[in-house]
Structures are given as structure tokens and as C-alpha cells.
Design an enzyme around this catalytic site. Structure first.
Site, PDB file in Angstrom:
ATOM      1  CB  THR A  40       5.064   2.928   6.181  1.00  0.00           C
ATOM      2  OG1 THR A  40       3.747   2.949   5.243  1.00  0.00           O
ATOM      3  CG2 THR A  40       6.309   2.513   5.367  1.00  0.00           C
ATOM      4  CE  LYS A  61       0.486  11.246   1.912  1.00  0.00           C
ATOM      5  NZ  LYS A  61      -0.014  10.474   3.256  1.00  0.00           N
ATOM      6  CG  ASP A 115      -1.547  -1.114   7.932  1.00  0.00           C
ATOM      7  OD1 ASP A 115      -0.466  -0.607   8.643  1.00  0.00           O
ATOM      8  OD2 ASP A 115      -1.910  -0.398   7.101  1.00  0.00           O
ATOM      9  CB  THR A 142      -0.890  -0.108   1.087  1.00  0.00           C
ATOM     10  OG1 THR A 142      -1.575  -1.378   1.187  1.00  0.00           O
ATOM     11  CG2 THR A 142      -1.828   1.308   1.326  1.00  0.00           C
ATOM     12  CB  CYS A 143       3.933   2.241   2.031  1.00  0.00           C
ATOM     13  SG  CYS A 143       4.995   3.570   2.182  1.00  0.00           S
ATOM     14  CD  GLU A 167      12.566  32.041  16.296  1.00  0.00           C
ATOM     15  OE1 GLU A 167      13.531  32.403  16.711  1.00  0.00           O
ATOM     16  OE2 GLU A 167      12.577  32.544  15.123  1.00  0.00           O
ATOM     17  NE  ARG A 198     -12.951   8.477  16.704  1.00  0.00           N
ATOM     18  CZ  ARG A 198     -12.174   7.459  16.829  1.00  0.00           C
ATOM     19  NH1 ARG A 198     -11.797   7.372  18.088  1.00  0.00           N
ATOM     20  NH2 ARG A 198     -12.387   6.385  16.069  1.00  0.00           N
ATOM     21  CB  CYS A 211       3.151   6.827   2.294  1.00  0.00           C
ATOM     22  SG  CYS A 211       2.524   5.443   3.549  1.00  0.00           S
ATOM     23  CE1 TYR A 237      -1.945  10.064  10.420  1.00  0.00           C
ATOM     24  CE2 TYR A 237      -3.699   8.908  11.361  1.00  0.00           C
ATOM     25  CZ  TYR A 237      -2.385   9.270  11.579  1.00  0.00           C
ATOM     26  OH  TYR A 237      -1.637   9.277  12.732  1.00  0.00           O
ATOM     27  CB  ILE A 238      -7.550   8.642   4.072  1.00  0.00           C
ATOM     28  CG1 ILE A 238      -6.060   7.610   4.223  1.00  0.00           C
ATOM     29  CG2 ILE A 238      -7.901   8.537   2.618  1.00  0.00           C
ATOM     30  CD1 ILE A 238      -6.620   6.082   3.935  1.00  0.00           C
ATOM     31  CB  ALA A 271       3.271  13.701   9.244  1.00  0.00           C
ATOM     32  CB  ALA A 326       0.158 -17.094  -0.310  1.00  0.00           C
ATOM     33  CG  HIS A 359      15.630  35.032  14.494  1.00  0.00           C
ATOM     34  ND1 HIS A 359      14.230  34.691  14.843  1.00  0.00           N
ATOM     35  CD2 HIS A 359      15.843  36.058  14.129  1.00  0.00           C
ATOM     36  CE1 HIS A 359      13.615  36.032  14.707  1.00  0.00           C
ATOM     37  NE2 HIS A 359      14.548  36.764  14.172  1.00  0.00           N
ATOM     38  CD  GLU A 361      -2.227  12.462   4.791  1.00  0.00           C
ATOM     39  OE1 GLU A 361      -2.323  11.472   3.768  1.00  0.00           O
ATOM     40  OE2 GLU A 361      -1.301  12.353   5.521  1.00  0.00           O
ATOM     41  NE  ARG A 411     -17.597   7.752  12.514  1.00  0.00           N
ATOM     42  CZ  ARG A 411     -17.744   6.318  13.072  1.00  0.00           C
ATOM     43  NH1 ARG A 411     -18.715   5.823  12.843  1.00  0.00           N
ATOM     44  NH2 ARG A 411     -16.701   5.970  13.713  1.00  0.00           N
TER      45      ARG A 411
HETATM   46  P1  NDP Z   1      -8.758   6.776  10.245  1.00  0.00           P
HETATM   47  O1  NDP Z   1      -9.007   6.089  10.961  1.00  0.00           O
HETATM   48  O2  NDP Z   1      -7.636   7.797  10.305  1.00  0.00           O
HETATM   49  O3  NDP Z   1      -9.938   7.727   9.787  1.00  0.00           O
HETATM   50  C1  NDP Z   1     -11.247   7.001   9.731  1.00  0.00           C
HETATM   51  C2  NDP Z   1     -12.529   8.187   9.522  1.00  0.00           C
HETATM   52  O4  NDP Z   1     -13.367   7.402   9.119  1.00  0.00           O
HETATM   53  C3  NDP Z   1     -12.564   8.847  10.791  1.00  0.00           C
HETATM   54  O5  NDP Z   1     -12.757   9.875  10.832  1.00  0.00           O
HETATM   55  C4  NDP Z   1     -13.838   7.795  11.523  1.00  0.00           C
HETATM   56  O6  NDP Z   1     -14.859   8.554  12.148  1.00  0.00           O
HETATM   57  C5  NDP Z   1     -14.433   7.553  10.012  1.00  0.00           C
HETATM   58  N1  NDP Z   1     -15.592   6.582   9.894  1.00  0.00           N
HETATM   59  C6  NDP Z   1     -15.342   5.139  10.502  1.00  0.00           C
HETATM   60  N2  NDP Z   1     -16.331   4.514  10.336  1.00  0.00           N
HETATM   61  C7  NDP Z   1     -17.178   5.336   9.867  1.00  0.00           C
HETATM   62  C8  NDP Z   1     -18.645   4.944   9.232  1.00  0.00           C
HETATM   63  N3  NDP Z   1     -18.771   3.540   9.653  1.00  0.00           N
HETATM   64  N4  NDP Z   1     -19.265   5.944   9.058  1.00  0.00           N
HETATM   65  C9  NDP Z   1     -18.640   7.219   8.817  1.00  0.00           C
HETATM   66  N5  NDP Z   1     -17.406   7.554   9.088  1.00  0.00           N
HETATM   67  C10 NDP Z   1     -16.742   6.464   9.693  1.00  0.00           C
HETATM   68  O7  NDP Z   1      -8.440   5.997   8.740  1.00  0.00           O
HETATM   69  P2  NDP Z   1      -8.120   6.613   7.525  1.00  0.00           P
HETATM   70  O8  NDP Z   1      -9.100   5.607   6.371  1.00  0.00           O
HETATM   71  O9  NDP Z   1      -8.103   7.916   7.276  1.00  0.00           O
HETATM   72  O10 NDP Z   1      -6.611   5.879   7.111  1.00  0.00           O
HETATM   73  C11 NDP Z   1      -6.305   4.378   7.670  1.00  0.00           C
HETATM   74  C12 NDP Z   1      -5.079   4.412   8.190  1.00  0.00           C
HETATM   75  O11 NDP Z   1      -3.965   4.439   7.515  1.00  0.00           O
HETATM   76  C13 NDP Z   1      -4.866   5.538   9.180  1.00  0.00           C
HETATM   77  O12 NDP Z   1      -5.400   4.926  10.678  1.00  0.00           O
HETATM   78  C14 NDP Z   1      -3.281   5.604   9.440  1.00  0.00           C
HETATM   79  O13 NDP Z   1      -2.689   4.878  10.288  1.00  0.00           O
HETATM   80  C15 NDP Z   1      -2.955   5.375   8.089  1.00  0.00           C
HETATM   81  N6  NDP Z   1      -2.619   6.565   7.197  1.00  0.00           N
HETATM   82  C16 NDP Z   1      -1.505   7.496   7.558  1.00  0.00           C
HETATM   83  C17 NDP Z   1      -1.253   8.352   6.890  1.00  0.00           C
HETATM   84  C18 NDP Z   1      -0.146   9.312   7.327  1.00  0.00           C
HETATM   85  O14 NDP Z   1       0.696   8.816   8.113  1.00  0.00           O
HETATM   86  N7  NDP Z   1      -0.063  10.329   6.865  1.00  0.00           N
HETATM   87  C19 NDP Z   1      -1.873   8.878   5.736  1.00  0.00           C
HETATM   88  C20 NDP Z   1      -2.793   7.901   5.406  1.00  0.00           C
HETATM   89  C21 NDP Z   1      -3.437   6.924   6.484  1.00  0.00           C
HETATM   90  P3  NDP Z   1     -14.406   8.728  13.860  1.00  0.00           P
HETATM   91  O15 NDP Z   1     -13.367   9.601  13.978  1.00  0.00           O
HETATM   92  O16 NDP Z   1     -15.853   9.061  14.334  1.00  0.00           O
HETATM   93  O17 NDP Z   1     -14.101   7.307  14.265  1.00  0.00           O
END
Ligand code: NDP
Length: 457
Positions: free
Chosen positions: A314, A53, A306, A44-45, A444, A208, A50, A181-182, A344, A117, A439, A185, A202
Site C-alpha cells: 500500500t 486484517k 500492484d 484492497t487495503c 535495544e 520466500r 491491510c 504474507y497472506i 512487516a 471502466a 532499557h 498472517e 509447496r
Molecule cells: P506472496 O507472494 O507473499 O505468497 C504467495 C505464496 O503462494 C508463496 O508462498 C508461493 O510459493 C505460493 N504459491 C504461488 N503459486 C502457487 C501455486 N501455483 N501453488 C502453490 N503455491 C503457490 O503472496 P500473498 O498472496 O501472500 O500476498 C500477495 C501480496 O500482497 C504480497 O506479495 C504482498 O506484497 C502483499 N501483502 C502484504 C502484506 C503486508 O504488508 N503485511 C500482507 C498481505 C499481502 P513460493 O514461495 O514457492 O513462490
């Protein structure tokens, strides 16, 4: 037709960040290793996460850059963006990186099997579709995650982060569901590229799990970027309409858009993997339950990354894969410490965060000191942008150790990498303050904050 072709010391399922690292290191320790991948080498990365993206983040930042350059005297008229140029350049680079992964596996004498597999037992893997069977002394599952399905009517009309990198044209209006995150971003990326963006979440405040000040600051920044942030809503149904989509929300409103992308989390990719056949225990969400050393309920089967649903990043998968290889095939038994892992979010401006949020630190230690500063950076006094930065330190009162750093600023992902060293090393606020400022920079501020923030009562 099933036939046992060979026996290996280690069979790795999934050639992503964690699997590749473990496979190469185990092979370098002298183990006979095979790795299977059903999609593309790199995972995926590299293929649809990553790396592509980040190219899109770079591309989108120019949009704002051209605007801001005017304040500094640049004439940037008739600037236009070509989606296909970006996609082609990005695809070529991803191809190159995937090839490097493949070559590095080859150099380490890892046998690459480009097939799905599945487990056929505690020490047996069956390849699909060929039906070949491999016996393995140890099996490492590193299959990663896959986008979560929500199950509303019309979900088949939506895309996820898997498809977003291959759209044939840039959407004029994209709706993004989620607040993690996704979602954040890609909302920022498409706003920067010039698309109209609606971000549905939601609950009330995006990101969060991060510090609350950082979350509210980021939500304002997303709106400042022109993103239509709609909170407290879910999608009821999506219908096709005039070549685009009509998204009906559960608050009675509806939105017309060209594309609807789900950024609503990822689930461990364990469907059909044969975990039940082999007797591997999983959580309700399908994540493989492992101990600190990545060992599952079946002693010969391990998992990293994951698919274990611990910290889905990653570099964490890489470290878990390396620790597994050292422990099982090398001469150093150790496990990866999941504490104080920095991360990040590549929004505009980006986020960098490490350690505890204010709420979590208060819950853990009781008394904490908070230092925070929100300011318009020097660059924007002339660029005209209203973008604001945030810098926040969480300090444990008893021993003055800095236990959390939360940033929203240009280069926050770069800054947090260094700040994470200090947090991991357990340095005190006084030690941070002894460090002379660089500076003029935004960072800083991190060594200049002297006034504790006292919340209004
Ligand atoms: P996240 O867990 O960050 O966010 C998922 C979002 O979907 C939350 O806002 C969540 O809401 C919402 N959600 C979950 N279930 C539902 C539902 N049934 N209905 C509506 N909304 C829902 O996952 P992402 O998909 O953004 O990314 C997956 C993972 O990939 C991340 O956890 C991260 O670890 C990794 N990632 C890292 C990045 C980076 O390092 N820059 C970039 C992209 C991905 P709620 O907050 O209410 O739970």
C-alpha cells in the site's frame, strides 16, 4: 448506447490507495479529474486487506495474551471469543473509512464514478454497464491485484483473502495454502483465535524472499503457535464432505477441514481492461510495464501500484501515485525510489524487515558481516510462553554500512519503521552502536550486538 459525456484531464481507473492519492493530488493541482471504481471506494487495503486484517491480528493477539496473563497473576477463566462481534465491529470501521475516502475525493473535487471502466483507446474510457464514454488527456490505471487461481479440481469450494473477512462463522479447522504474507498472517490469526490451523506450503521454508534465518525462525514460531505446517505438498483436489471439505494432497494424504483458504499470491487485475485495444504492453502475468515515472508503452496511459507488479504494498502504491501526480500535474518531476522499502508480516510474533537478506547482500557485495541474536524476551520469563525473538543485522564489510535489518519480535513492524530510516540514510554499524540503548526493551539488542556471527565451517 455510447455517447461522449465529457473530457477530463485525468481519468483514474481504480479507487484504491494509489489511485485515490493520485486523483486527489492531481485535482489539488487544478486538474479536472474523474475516478472510477467497480467495487468499493478504498480498494484492497481498506476494504479487504491491510486494515480489516490488522483488526483480526489485534483480535487474535488477545487469545495469547489471556494465556500469558496467568503467569502474571491474572485469572482469565471462561474467556470466550465471539466471531460475529469482531466481524460487525470491523465492518462498521471499514464503512467509516470508505466514507472518509469518498469525502476526501469529493472535497478535492474529484468526480467519483461507481462503475467499471475499460480502455477504449489511448485517451478514451468506456464505462460499464452504462456505456458512457469519457475522453481523457491522461489515464492512470490503478486496478490493483486479484487472488491467483491455481486450477485444481474443486477450487470453487475454497475461499481467498477476499471472502475470509465475511465468513458467517469462525471455522473450527481451517486449511491455508501458501507460504507468503497472506498465508502466514491468516494462519497466525486463526491459531490465535483458537481455530485448528493446517498450513500447506509447496516448498520447504515459508516467506520466500525474506532472510533465511528469519524464514526458519518464523516457521518454528508458527509451529510453536500450534499450527500444523505441512511442507513440500500441493493440493490435488478438494471435495465437499459432511458439510465441510476433504482436501486431497499430492503426497497421497488428505485433510478434513471446514474452510480452505488460498493464500497463493495475487495477479495484476488487468483482465478485460482493454489494454490490448489501447496498445499497452504487459508482462506475461498481465502486469502493466511502466518506466520509473509510471508511464506505459502508450504515452497518455500510466499505472501505479500492484497492477504494475513491482512492490505490492500500500505505501508504495501511495508514493507512486503521489510521484505521478507531482510529475504530471505539479511542478516537481520525480519518481519513487523502490530501494530499501521496509515491510512487516503480521504473524505472532510479527516480522519486520528492510534492506538486503544475508544471501542477497553476499551476492551483491561479497564480504559482509552478520550480527544476530535469538532470545526469549523478558516478558516471557514470567508469562511462560516459549516464544523466541530474532534480531539480525547485515553489514557491508568494506564501509560498515548496515544494509539489512531483519526482526521477529513484538512490535517488529513498529521498530522496523524507525530502523528503515537508518538503513535508507546509509548509517554505519558504528553509528548504530553509538546510539544509547533504551532499557529494558527487546529492540535495544539492535544497538548492543558486538560479536560478529561466524558460521560453522
Ligand atoms: P506472496 O507472494 O507473499 O505468497 C504467495 C505464496 O503462494 C508463496 O508462498 C508461493 O510459493 C505460493 N504459491 C504461488 N503459486 C502457487 C501455486 N501455483 N501453488 C502453490 N503455491 C503457490 O503472496 P500473498 O498472496 O501472500 O500476498 C500477495 C501480496 O500482497 C504480497 O506479495 C504482498 O506484497 C502483499 N501483502 C502484504 C502484506 C503486508 O504488508 N503485511 C500482507 C498481505 C499481502 P513460493 O514461495 O514457492 O513462490
Amino acid at each position: 448506447m455510447e455517447n461522449t459525456v465529457e473530457t477530463v484531464d485525468l481519468f483514474v481507473i481504480g479507487a484504491g490507495s494509489g489511485g485515490v492519492r493520485a486523483a486527489r493530488m492531481a485535482a489539488q493541482y487544478g486538474a479536472k479529474v474523474a475516478i472510477a471504481e467497480e467495487f468499493r471506494i478504498g480498494g484492497t487495503c481498506v476494504i479487504r486487506g491491510c486494515v480489516p486484517k490488522k483488526f483480526m491480528v489485534y483480535a487474535s493477539a488477545y487469545g495469547q495474551g489471556f494465556e500469558e496473563a496467568r503467569g502474571y497473576g491474572w485469572q482469565a477463566d471462561n474467556v470466550r471469543f465471539d466471531w460475529n462481534t469482531l466481524i460487525a465491529a470491523k465492518d462498521a470501521e471499514i464503512e467509516r473509512l470508505s466514507d472518509i475516502y469518498r469525502r476526501n475525493l469529493g472535497k478535492a473535487n474529484v468526480q467519483i464514478i461507481e462503475e467499471r471502466a475499460e480502455l477504449a483507446g489511448p485517451d478514451t474510457v468506456r464505462l460499464v454497464p452504462s456505456g458512457r464514454v469519457v475522453q481523457a488527456k491522461k489515464i492512470l490505471i490503478a486496478t490493483g491485484g486479484t487472488p491467483r487461481k491455481l486450477g485444481f479440481a474443486g477450487e470453487e469450494h475454497t475461499i481467498t483473502s477476499n471472502e475470509i473477512f465475511h465468513l458467517s462463522e469462525m471455522p473450527d479447522h481451517i486449511l491455508i495454502n501458501g507460504g507468503g504474507y497472506i498465508a502466514c498472517e491468516f494462519a497466525s490469526i486463526f491459531a490465535g483465535l483458537g481455530a485448528k490451523v493446517s498450513l500447506l506450503y509447496r516448498k520447504e521454508m515459508v516467506l520466500r524472499g525474506f532472510d533465511d534465518d528469519l524464514r526458519s525462525h518464523m516457521q518454528k514460531e508458527l509451529m510453536r503457535q500450534g499450527i500444523n505446517v505441512i511442507t513440500g505438498v500441493n493440493i490435488d483436489v478438494i471435495e465437499k464432505q459432511n458439510g465441510g471439505l476433504l482436501v486431497r494432497l499430492d503426497n497421497g494424504e488428505s485433510i478434513s477441514c471446514d474452510q480452505a483458504m488460498m493464500g497463493t499470491g495475487r495477479v495484476p487485475a488487468t483482465d478485460g481492461l482493454g489494454l490490448d485495444v489501447a496498445g499497452v504492453n504487459t508482462t506475461r502475468s498481465g502486469a502493466i510495464i511502466v518506466d520509473a515515472f509510471g508511464q506505459s508503452s502508450v504515452p497518455s496511459i500510466f499505472a501505479v501500484g500492484d497492477v504494475t507488479d513491482r512492490i505490492s504494498l500500500t505505501p508504495v502504491a501511495i508514493r507512486e501515485g503521489a510521484a505521478f501526480a507531482d510529475s504530471e500535474f505539479g511542478d516537481r518531476r520525480h519518481s519513487f525510489d523502490h530501494k530499501d522499502v521496509a515491510s512487516a508480516v503480521f504473524t505472532q510474533p510479527p516480522v519486520g524487515s528492510v534492506g538486503l537478506s544475508e544471501i542477497d547482500a553476499r551476492a551483491e557485495f561479497g564480504d559482509i558481516d552478520v550480527y544476530k541474536s535469538s532470545f526469549r524476551p523478558m516478558r516471557h520469563t514470567i508469562s511462560g510462553s516459549q516464544e523466541q525473538y530474532l534480531m539480525k543485522l547485515i553489514v557491508r564489510t568494506t564501509d560498515q554500512v548496515v544494509v539489512g535489518v531483519h526482526l521477529i519480535s513484538d512490535a517488529a513492524p513498529e521498530i522496523i519503521q524507525i530502523a528503515a530510516i537508518a538503513v535508507k540514510a546509509g548509517l554505519t554499524k558504528a553509528q548504530w552502536d553509538e546510539t544509547c540503548a533504551v532499557h529494558p526493551t527487546a529492540a535495544e539488542e539492535l544497538v548492543l550486538m558486538r560479536e560478529k556471527f561466524i558460521a560453522a565451517t
